[in-house]
Design a protein around this motif. Structure first.
Motif, PDB file in Angstrom:
ATOM      1  N   GLY A 253       0.801  -1.220   0.000  1.00  0.00           N
ATOM      2  CA  GLY A 253       0.000   0.000   0.000  1.00  0.00           C
ATOM      3  C   GLY A 253       0.832   1.268   0.000  1.00  0.00           C
ATOM      4  N   ALA A 254       2.129   1.140   0.291  1.00  0.00           N
ATOM      5  CA  ALA A 254       2.996   2.323   0.357  1.00  0.00           C
ATOM      6  C   ALA A 254       3.444   2.757  -1.038  1.00  0.00           C
ATOM      7  N   LEU A 255       3.762   4.030  -1.157  1.00  0.00           N
ATOM      8  CA  LEU A 255       4.305   4.569  -2.399  1.00  0.00           C
ATOM      9  C   LEU A 255       5.803   4.305  -2.463  1.00  0.00           C
ATOM     10  N   ILE A 256       6.329   4.258  -3.687  1.00  0.00           N
ATOM     11  CA  ILE A 256       7.777   4.317  -3.872  1.00  0.00           C
ATOM     12  C   ILE A 256       8.059   5.543  -4.742  1.00  0.00           C
ATOM     13  N   THR A 257       9.230   6.125  -4.571  1.00  0.00           N
ATOM     14  CA  THR A 257       9.593   7.348  -5.286  1.00  0.00           C
ATOM     15  C   THR A 257      10.849   7.105  -6.100  1.00  0.00           C
ATOM     16  N   PRO A 262      19.470  11.002 -10.670  1.00  0.00           N
ATOM     17  CA  PRO A 262      19.913  11.249  -9.290  1.00  0.00           C
ATOM     18  C   PRO A 262      21.156  12.124  -9.173  1.00  0.00           C
ATOM     19  N   ASP A 263      21.910  12.282 -10.261  1.00  0.00           N
ATOM     20  CA  ASP A 263      23.123  13.110 -10.192  1.00  0.00           C
ATOM     21  C   ASP A 263      22.863  14.559 -10.601  1.00  0.00           C
ATOM     22  N   SER A 264      21.630  14.894 -10.945  1.00  0.00           N
ATOM     23  CA  SER A 264      21.344  16.226 -11.487  1.00  0.00           C
ATOM     24  C   SER A 264      20.348  16.993 -10.630  1.00  0.00           C
ATOM     25  N   ASP A 265      20.511  18.325 -10.613  1.00  0.00           N
ATOM     26  CA  ASP A 265      19.459  19.217 -10.137  1.00  0.00           C
ATOM     27  C   ASP A 265      18.580  19.452 -11.364  1.00  0.00           C
ATOM     28  N   ILE A 266      17.499  18.692 -11.459  1.00  0.00           N
ATOM     29  CA  ILE A 266      16.740  18.651 -12.718  1.00  0.00           C
ATOM     30  C   ILE A 266      16.101  20.007 -13.027  1.00  0.00           C
ATOM     31  N   ALA A 267      15.623  20.704 -12.016  1.00  0.00           N
ATOM     32  CA  ALA A 267      15.011  22.023 -12.254  1.00  0.00           C
ATOM     33  C   ALA A 267      16.026  22.977 -12.864  1.00  0.00           C
ATOM     34  N   ALA A 268      17.225  23.020 -12.288  1.00  0.00           N
ATOM     35  CA  ALA A 268      18.282  23.899 -12.814  1.00  0.00           C
ATOM     36  C   ALA A 268      18.660  23.484 -14.235  1.00  0.00           C
ATOM     37  N   VAL A 295      11.524   8.599 -22.354  1.00  0.00           N
ATOM     38  CA  VAL A 295      11.157  10.024 -22.434  1.00  0.00           C
ATOM     39  C   VAL A 295       9.774  10.182 -23.063  1.00  0.00           C
ATOM     40  N   ALA A 296       9.475   9.372 -24.070  1.00  0.00           N
ATOM     41  CA  ALA A 296       8.155   9.448 -24.719  1.00  0.00           C
ATOM     42  C   ALA A 296       7.044   9.125 -23.720  1.00  0.00           C
ATOM     43  N   GLU A 297       7.271   8.119 -22.876  1.00  0.00           N
ATOM     44  CA  GLU A 297       6.272   7.768 -21.848  1.00  0.00           C
ATOM     45  C   GLU A 297       6.132   8.893 -20.818  1.00  0.00           C
ATOM     46  N   LEU A 298       7.266   9.475 -20.433  1.00  0.00           N
ATOM     47  CA  LEU A 298       7.252  10.551 -19.441  1.00  0.00           C
ATOM     48  C   LEU A 298       6.536  11.783 -19.987  1.00  0.00           C
ATOM     49  N   VAL A 322       7.656  19.616 -13.956  1.00  0.00           N
ATOM     50  CA  VAL A 322       8.210  18.461 -14.672  1.00  0.00           C
ATOM     51  C   VAL A 322       9.441  17.940 -13.922  1.00  0.00           C
ATOM     52  N   ALA A 323      10.295  18.871 -13.484  1.00  0.00           N
ATOM     53  CA  ALA A 323      11.510  18.489 -12.761  1.00  0.00           C
ATOM     54  C   ALA A 323      11.168  17.730 -11.476  1.00  0.00           C
ATOM     55  N   GLU A 324      10.149  18.209 -10.774  1.00  0.00           N
ATOM     56  CA  GLU A 324       9.717  17.526  -9.539  1.00  0.00           C
ATOM     57  C   GLU A 324       9.258  16.100  -9.843  1.00  0.00           C
ATOM     58  N   ASN A 325       8.522  15.952 -10.940  1.00  0.00           N
ATOM     59  CA  ASN A 325       8.027  14.624 -11.315  1.00  0.00           C
ATOM     60  C   ASN A 325       9.162  13.679 -11.729  1.00  0.00           C
ATOM     61  N   LEU A 326      10.174  14.224 -12.385  1.00  0.00           N
ATOM     62  CA  LEU A 326      11.296  13.387 -12.814  1.00  0.00           C
ATOM     63  C   LEU A 326      12.207  13.013 -11.649  1.00  0.00           C
ATOM     64  N   SER A 327      12.278  13.887 -10.652  1.00  0.00           N
ATOM     65  CA  SER A 327      13.157  13.604  -9.509  1.00  0.00           C
ATOM     66  C   SER A 327      12.416  12.877  -8.384  1.00  0.00           C
ATOM     67  N   ALA A 328      11.082  12.893  -8.447  1.00  0.00           N
ATOM     68  CA  ALA A 328      10.300  12.207  -7.403  1.00  0.00           C
ATOM     69  C   ALA A 328       9.033  11.614  -8.026  1.00  0.00           C
ATOM     70  N   TRP A 329       9.249  10.706  -8.984  1.00  0.00           N
ATOM     71  CA  TRP A 329       8.128  10.045  -9.669  1.00  0.00           C
ATOM     72  C   TRP A 329       7.470   9.097  -8.675  1.00  0.00           C
ATOM     73  N   GLN A 330       6.221   9.368  -8.340  1.00  0.00           N
ATOM     74  CA  GLN A 330       5.495   8.582  -7.334  1.00  0.00           C
ATOM     75  C   GLN A 330       4.820   7.376  -7.984  1.00  0.00           C
TER      76      GLN A 330
END
Length: 399
Positions: A253-257, A262-268, A295-298, A322-330
């Protein structure tokens, strides 16, 4: 009972811990019998590590293990460490190599490790019987343990339960060791499949099917635990080392993220692309970092309305989302593949009722539990084999 069928120690289970314990005990001069229900011993050893057997790890610490009492594994792991097992492997001139994170694998085949264990048993004149079904186990103070089996009756002063867990029933796994523990008054901690792939029933299932076979280096988290390794998309969901590691900590029942970069500041990164590559499309820029199919799926998930919009035209707020979703895809797994493919069983015999020094039962003199049947589970990477060797060694010194 005739003396022919009487032993100093009977070991139930011809897997890694059982065979290692038998060889050590036999070489101490004890008369040892190994009973296994399967048609041949060591099946799980042979299939482990893709047939190459990840037999230990250079960096074993108690932190690599899950146990309700985290202090319990320390004594056994320190009394027989990875260097001692490596020394044995080298004595048998088995060629091996290190992969990432200190994982040690056979160069040739897992058969080398099994043959080494069997040679150790031979040195100790250990008797091994396969295709053996145990019908009843009882204990009488003068005779010790009496076992009535499909191959006849046997007795022994000491009984070692090395019957493994519930994982991979096609290899002959059963709950026999747990039933035996309960028979002698032991409590069990809840057992679940460990080191196991996640399954999905929502839209992620379709994405996984379409991306099946693709591996991506990600950081995967749940609650307070995260691992960095490859995730593998499959027809059934998500697998790969990072998923197997995290599955030991995930609660239904728990989420995974998932952090896809992981090596990038995606927003920047995205805001920089906006200023440097104003006319480019977001998918083309991200395809420098991630597989085009992914990338097409994302894009379909996270920026469908900006799919064909130049970077300069995408609002900063959208790029940040978009950056938040790529760095913390729930993601929310519907479950795991269960014991069918699990590499280990979490939980098991409660360690509060065992001696951490000898693996002996505190309830029943002469009874020992070693290996996977005990509530000690290692991370992926050779740690479960090292627990098998260490717990077997601990018991073998005191039989």
């Amino acid at each position: 009972m005739s003396l022919v069928n009487h032993y100093d120690a009977i070991i139930i289970g011809g897997g890694a811990s059982g065979l290692f314990c038998a060889g050590l005990a036999g070489q101490r001069g004890l008369r040892v019998l190994v009973l296994d229900s399967s048609n041949k011993v060591g099946k799980k050893i042979l299939m482990s590590g893709g047939g190459r057997c990840n037999f230990t790890n250079l960096y074993v610490t108690p932190d690599n293990y899950l146990c309700q009492n985290p202090h319990f594994p320390k004594s056994a792991l320190s009394s027989y460490n990875q260097w001692q097992f490596i020394e044995l492997v080298e004595r048998y001139q088995i060629p091996y190599h290190e992969r990432k994170h200190g994982e040690l694998f056979c160069d040739d085949s897992a058969k080398d490790i099994l043959n080494m264990l069997l040679a150790e048993c031979e040195l100790g004149q250990v008797a091994i019987k396969t295709r053996c079904t145990i019908n009843t186990v009882s204990h009488q103070s003068e005779q010790g343990f009496n076992l009535v089996t499909s191959l006849g009756s046997f007795s022994a002063k000491s009984l070692v339960v090395a019957s493994g867990g519930l994982s991979i029933p096609t290899m002959g796994a059963t709950g026999f060791g747990y039933e035996l523990a309960q028979q002698f008054g032991h409590s069990l901690l809840p057992r679940t499949a460990g080191l196991v792939p996640f399954t999905f029933s929502d839209h992620i299932k379709g994405i996984s099917e379409r991306l099946s076979g693709l591996a991506v280096d990600v950081e995967l988290s749940t609650a307070n635990t995260s691992f960095r390794e490859n995730v593998l998309f499959t027809h059934r969901g998500l697998s790969g080392p990072v998923v197997l590691q995290l599955s030991n900590y995930w609660q239904p029942g728990a989420l995974i993220t998932m952090n896809l970069l992981p090596d990038s500041d995606i927003a920047a990164l995205l805001l920089n692309y906006k200023s440097q590559h104003a006319k480019s499309l977001l998918r083309n820029l991200l395809s420098q970092h991630l597989a085009k199919a992914l990338v097409a799926e994302l894009q379909t998930l996270f920026w469908p309305q900006y799919a064909d919009t130049a970077m300069a035209e995408i609002p900063d707020a959208v790029l940040k989302t978009v950056a938040e979703n790529l760095s913390a895809w729930q993601l929310k797994p519907s479950g795991t593949e269960g014991y069918r493919t699990a590499e280990v069983t979490l939980g098991g015999v409660n360690t509060d009722e065992l001696s951490s020094k000898t693996m002996a039962s505190k309830n029943q003199p002469g009874l020992f539990f070693i290996g996977e049947v005990v509530d000690v589970t290692g991370h992926l990477g050779g740690f479960n084999f090292q627990w098998a060797w260490a717990s077997a060694y601990a018991a073998a010194q005191y039989l």
